[in-house]
Structures are given as C-alpha cells and as structure tokens.
Design an enzyme around this catalytic site. Structure first.
Site, PDB file in Angstrom:
ATOM      1  N   LYS A 182     -11.438  36.502   9.714  1.00  0.00           N
ATOM      2  CA  LYS A 182     -12.113  36.309   8.383  1.00  0.00           C
ATOM      3  C   LYS A 182     -11.341  36.601   7.184  1.00  0.00           C
ATOM      4  O   LYS A 182     -10.329  37.306   7.469  1.00  0.00           O
ATOM      5  CB  LYS A 182     -13.502  36.800   8.469  1.00  0.00           C
ATOM      6  CG  LYS A 182     -14.352  36.489   9.715  1.00  0.00           C
ATOM      7  CD  LYS A 182     -14.861  34.792   9.556  1.00  0.00           C
ATOM      8  CE  LYS A 182     -15.306  34.468  10.889  1.00  0.00           C
ATOM      9  NZ  LYS A 182     -16.468  34.808  11.201  1.00  0.00           N
TER      10      LYS A 182
HETATM   11  C1  PLP Z   1     -17.759  34.749  12.474  1.00  0.00           C
HETATM   12  C2  PLP Z   1     -19.096  34.267  12.165  1.00  0.00           C
HETATM   13  C3  PLP Z   1     -20.254  34.718  12.415  1.00  0.00           C
HETATM   14  C4  PLP Z   1     -20.423  35.850  12.995  1.00  0.00           C
HETATM   15  O1  PLP Z   1     -19.930  37.155  12.542  1.00  0.00           O
HETATM   16  P1  PLP Z   1     -19.335  38.358  13.390  1.00  0.00           P
HETATM   17  O2  PLP Z   1     -18.826  39.193  12.421  1.00  0.00           O
HETATM   18  O3  PLP Z   1     -18.322  37.868  14.409  1.00  0.00           O
HETATM   19  O4  PLP Z   1     -20.748  38.785  14.353  1.00  0.00           O
HETATM   20  C5  PLP Z   1     -21.477  34.045  12.158  1.00  0.00           C
HETATM   21  N1  PLP Z   1     -21.405  32.874  11.460  1.00  0.00           N
HETATM   22  C6  PLP Z   1     -20.541  32.003  11.314  1.00  0.00           C
HETATM   23  C7  PLP Z   1     -20.449  30.932  10.494  1.00  0.00           C
HETATM   24  C8  PLP Z   1     -19.017  32.666  11.750  1.00  0.00           C
HETATM   25  O5  PLP Z   1     -17.924  32.159  11.279  1.00  0.00           O
END
Ligand code: PLP
Length: 379
Positions: A182
């Site tokens: 991210k």
């Molecule tokens: C990455 C992601 C999540 C979950 O986040 P984590 O930190 O990996 O638990 C939820 N929704 C979307 C759209 C994502 O891209």
C-alpha cells in the site's frame, strides 16, 4: 532481469533508525509513537481523529462495529474489492450486499448501490479501486438521504486527492491499510480517520477489548483508581510502537511515494498506448494514489497472458475475483451473475508492476514482454 513484483515496500535507512530507536525505548507497544503516528495521519487528511489498528481488516471490523452494524443488518458495498471489505460485515453477523461496478473505472456504480438499499441497510461502503477515489460526493449524499453511515475502504488510496483535497475527509469513517504493497507501510497496520467524536471513542474501546478507564465513562463511579470496565465485546486490535515509528517515518515520504507512482503510471500510459488492451482512466492521473496499474485484455486470453508474464519473471496479479465468487461466499448462497459488469471487468484484468522505485528499464521490460505475448500466434 530479476523478478519484478507487482508492488513492494520502499524502506530507507531513516525508517530503520526510527524503528531501532523505539526498540531501545521504554515502550514497544501502547507508548507515545502510536499517538504521534495517529496525529500525523489525521493532520495529513485534515481529519479530527485517527485510530491506529493492527491491520486494515481489523480497522474495518472496528469501523463497522462503531457504525452500529450488527446481526441481521445489511452493508452495501462494491463486488470488485478485496474479501476483507465483506468479511468485516460477516464478523458482526451482518450481510454484505454487493453492488455492481462501473464498466470502465472498476469503482462502484452509485445507482447500483442505491438500488440495493433496503430497510435493513445500516451502512454503505465505498472502495477506492486501485487507488482512484470512488464517487465520494454521490455516495455521501446517498448515505445522508437514507440516514446510513458512509464508510470508505481507502486501503489503497492514502495520498490520493478528491476534488483537490486529501482522501479521508469525505466519509463518516475512512480506513487506510499499511500492508507493504500500500501507499506507506508499517509491516501490517491500518487506521480509521473520522471527524465524529462518538465513532472515535467507540473505535478506541473496540481496539482494546471494549474496555475503558475514562472516569467520565465508568458506570460504577465509586471505584478505585485501578478500575476499568468492559462495555462492548472488543478485541486486541492494537498496532505496536515499533510499527507506529515506521509509520511516522514513512508518512514523511508519502507524497514523494505517490509522485513516484504517478510518474511510473504516466510512463506506462505512453508505453502502452498502441497495445490492444484497456488502460486505467488517464483522467485520474493527478487524483489517484496509483496503488495498482490495472490493464484489461480479452477475458478469453487473460489466464494465458497472465501465466506467460509470470513465466518471464513479472509478478502480475489479479485484483479481484468479485468477493461473492469466492467458494466461502458461494456457500452462503451468493451466485454468479449477481454483478455482471464487475464479473466482466474482473475476467479481463491484470495488475502490472507499479511501486515507487520501479525503474524505467523494468517498465520497458514489462511492456516488451506484454507486447510479445499479445502478438504471439499461440495466444
Ligand atoms: C489491503 C486491503 C484491505 C485489507 O487491509 P489489510 O491491512 O491487508 O488487512 C481491505 N480492503 C482493500 C480494498 C484492500 O486493498
């Protein structure tokens, strides 16, 4: 050329110093780095409050709970998202209701959301697909009109802009994820930003077992100083100070990371323009956080193109199988055909490598490989 992942973290010596500093300090969890990180996020987004969580999924769980989502309630959300968006509703005994997406952007179609609202709907969730903000104004207006809570799953969009302002001010609660792929990372981690004091307090409680020590909130007023009370069924969803310190250090570089991703996206736009594939919306160049660069090929050839790219050491991915097509969701009764545009979009999509430090050489390699595969007669 070495293996190129579809995304990866960008860690510098400054990040490593920030983490080791916490490791030598008195607190490695529940210490001052958490507040510092939360303030940095809130300041960046222009939000009043930020509450850090162990990951984006636990943050979503807490946000749905704070919104009052419970047994028998419905939560309307896009079908084209990561499973966690739906799972957070299931944890609370609520039903995820999936809305179809726009055929070109991959973001949710607001009219489709509106059609799915019933008397049981408690909240609507927007997802900023690939880092490009959803139609947040329309989703917010719809939520207001129907007296629903508007939650934004901005896991992919920290650093994106919406109508000239940072994402994070438009929904009642917005989640960002700090997974290594991210915008910034804390290893694992997540946050909810909000301007609402009631949600803030519920989120803080939910993160620590549903407990409070706040004298103003205690139901039994005569207790000694040690007294704390559990008011709701929360969990231990805390981020550590080790992670928060990494987050503070990464936040200083967020705008640079997004600018690097944008420059790489721009390079792809010019390198890919003659190929017989659908590209992301170029109009989102300045607003998107460019979490992903999703191209779409003919669905009949997608799996072969995908396998051949992998064979050349290119770490492509598919984002996403519509949530309800996962076997677990099918076992709950969801059926193929529910959101046809999301299904078509998903059937042709491939995410090609995009991250802050990707080199022009690596991008040229990806494009050459894709060009050769698409031109080959055996496809
Ligand atoms: C990455 C992601 C999540 C979950 O986040 P984590 O930190 O990996 O638990 C939820 N929704 C979307 C759209 C994502 O891209």
């Amino acid at each position: 050329m070495a293996f190129i992942p579809y995304s990866r973290q960008t860690i510098g010596e400054d990040d490593i110093r920030a983490v080791t500093k916490v490791l030598r300090s008195p607190f490695i969890t529940q210490g001052p780095a958490i507040k510092e990180f939360e303030s940095a996020i809130a300041r960046y987004c222009g939000a009043r409050y930020a509450v850090a969580f162990s990951n984006g999924t636990t943050a979503l769980h807490a946000a749905y709970a704070a919104a009052g989502v419970g047994k028998g309630d419905e939560v309307v959300m896009p079908a084209l998202t990561f499973a966690a968006t739906g799972n957070a509703a299931l944890y609370l005994g609520a039903k995820p209701v999936f809305a179809d997406s726009d055929a070109e952007t991959g973001n949710v179609d607001v009219r489709a959301v509106e059609k799915k609202i019933t008397r049981r709907t408690k909240a609507i969730v927007g997802v900023d697909y690939a880092g490009a903000p959803a139609d947040l104004t329309a989703l917010r207006a719809l939520a207001r009109k129907q007296k629903l809570v508007f939650i934004e799953d901005g896991a992919q969009s920290l650093g994106a802009r919406y109508k000239g302002r940072p994402v994070g001010m438009q929904a009642d609660m917005t989640m960002f994820s700090f997974h290594p792929v991210k915008s910034i990372t804390t290893g694992e981690g997540g946050v909810i930003v909000t301007n609402n004091k009631k949600y803030f307090e519920l989120l803080m409680m939910f993160r620590t077992h549903g407990m409070t020590k706040d004298p103003k909130k205690l139901r039994d007023k005569k207790k000694a100083a040690w007294h704390q009370e559990m008011h709701v069924l929360g969990n231990n969803y805390r981020l550590t100070d080790i992670q928060a310190a990494l987050g503070v250090s990464q936040m200083k570089k967020l705008d640079r990371f997004v600018a690097q991703r944008r420059a790489a996206a721009e390079r792809y736009f010019s390198l890919l323009k003659t190929l017989p594939i659908a590209l992301p919306q170029r109009s989102t160049l300045k607003s998107s956080a460019w979490h992903l660069f999703v191209v779409r090929v003919d669905p009949r050839t997608r799996d072969r193109v995908f396998t051949q790219l992998r064979g050349k050491g290119i770490g492509v991915q598919v984002h996403y199988l519509p949530v309800y097509l996962h076997p677990y969701y099918r076992s709950l009764g969801y059926k193929k055909g529910l959101c046809p545009r999301a299904e078509t979009f998903a059937a042709g999509c491939i995410s090609i490598p995009l991250f802050p430090n990707i080199t022009p050489k690596e991008q040229a390699f990806v494009v050459r490989a894709l060009t050769a595969i698409l031109a080959s007669k055996s496809l």
